[in-house]
Design a protein around this motif. Structure first.
Motif, PDB file in Angstrom:
ATOM      1  N   ARG A  78       0.806  -1.372  -0.012  1.00 36.21           N
ATOM      2  CA  ARG A  78       0.077   0.021   0.004  1.00 36.21           C
ATOM      3  C   ARG A  78       0.836   1.259  -0.131  1.00 36.21           C
ATOM      4  O   ARG A  78       0.533   2.289   0.642  1.00 36.21           O
ATOM      5  CB  ARG A  78      -0.938   0.148   1.127  1.00 36.21           C
ATOM      6  N   GLY A  79       2.006   1.183  -0.464  1.00 37.61           N
ATOM      7  CA  GLY A  79       2.768   2.414  -0.554  1.00 37.61           C
ATOM      8  C   GLY A  79       4.196   1.894  -0.268  1.00 37.61           C
ATOM      9  O   GLY A  79       4.490   0.893  -0.040  1.00 37.61           O
ATOM     10  N   PRO A  80       5.088   3.127  -0.356  1.00 40.43           N
ATOM     11  CA  PRO A  80       6.447   2.764   0.085  1.00 40.43           C
ATOM     12  C   PRO A  80       6.712   2.159   1.524  1.00 40.43           C
ATOM     13  O   PRO A  80       6.446   2.862   2.338  1.00 40.43           O
ATOM     14  CB  PRO A  80       7.335   3.871  -0.194  1.00 40.43           C
ATOM     15  N   GLY A  81       7.074   0.894   1.710  1.00 41.70           N
ATOM     16  CA  GLY A  81       7.499   0.332   2.657  1.00 41.70           C
ATOM     17  C   GLY A  81       6.103  -0.136   3.547  1.00 41.70           C
ATOM     18  O   GLY A  81       6.506  -0.592   4.687  1.00 41.70           O
ATOM     19  N   ARG A  82       4.953  -0.088   2.939  1.00 40.19           N
ATOM     20  CA  ARG A  82       3.641  -0.380   3.622  1.00 40.19           C
ATOM     21  C   ARG A  82       2.936  -1.676   3.098  1.00 40.19           C
ATOM     22  O   ARG A  82       2.882  -1.553   1.850  1.00 40.19           O
ATOM     23  CB  ARG A  82       2.920   0.881   3.888  1.00 40.19           C
ATOM     24  N   ILE A  83       2.586  -2.309   3.928  1.00 39.61           N
ATOM     25  CA  ILE A  83       1.821  -3.751   3.599  1.00 39.61           C
ATOM     26  C   ILE A  83       0.512  -3.570   4.408  1.00 39.61           C
ATOM     27  O   ILE A  83       0.448  -3.442   5.722  1.00 39.61           O
ATOM     28  CB  ILE A  83       2.332  -5.010   3.801  1.00 39.61           C
ATOM     29  N   PHE A  84      -0.818  -3.736   3.785  1.00 37.18           N
ATOM     30  CA  PHE A  84      -2.085  -3.985   4.143  1.00 37.18           C
ATOM     31  C   PHE A  84      -2.290  -5.509   4.680  1.00 37.18           C
ATOM     32  O   PHE A  84      -2.088  -5.993   3.459  1.00 37.18           O
ATOM     33  CB  PHE A  84      -2.998  -3.166   3.501  1.00 37.18           C
ATOM     34  N   PHE A  85      -2.730  -5.892   5.699  1.00 37.30           N
ATOM     35  CA  PHE A  85      -3.235  -7.394   5.653  1.00 37.30           C
ATOM     36  C   PHE A  85      -4.583  -7.193   6.382  1.00 37.30           C
ATOM     37  O   PHE A  85      -5.183  -6.373   7.001  1.00 37.30           O
ATOM     38  CB  PHE A  85      -2.411  -7.844   7.125  1.00 37.30           C
TER      39      PHE A  85
END
Length: 88
Positions: A50-57
């Motif tokens: 979900r963007g630079p360095g971001r993960i959505f779970f």
């Protein structure tokens, strides 16, 4: 791996906490399987960048969380993971 260079290929694989209790397998195609202790598939769901360095779970039960990846470490909900448990 820096925050601006994340791709699915960078993340797919097994991520393990330092004590080995939680094992988070990020699967190709955006699914995950999390084991806790002896409990296999304790949590399953989907993940996406979900963007630079971001993960959505999003857990199959409806729970959601956001994680960050930087310098080879994945942090989600206060837990820190490394690829294949490499904490050297």
């Amino acid at each position: 791996m820096t925050r601006t260079e994340l791709s699915e290929a960078d993340l797919v694989g097994m991520w393990i906490t330092e004590n080995g209790h939680i094992r988070l397998e990020l699967l190709a195609g955006g699914r995950y399987d999390e084991a806790r202790g002896a409990r296999r598939s304790a949590y399953t769901g989907r993940w996406e960048i979900r963007g630079p360095g971001r993960i959505f779970f999003a857990d199959d039960s409806g729970f959601t969380a956001t994680g960050t990846v930087a310098d080879g470490t994945l942090e989600v909900g206060g837990d820190r993971f490394r690829r294949d448990g490499r904490w050297d």
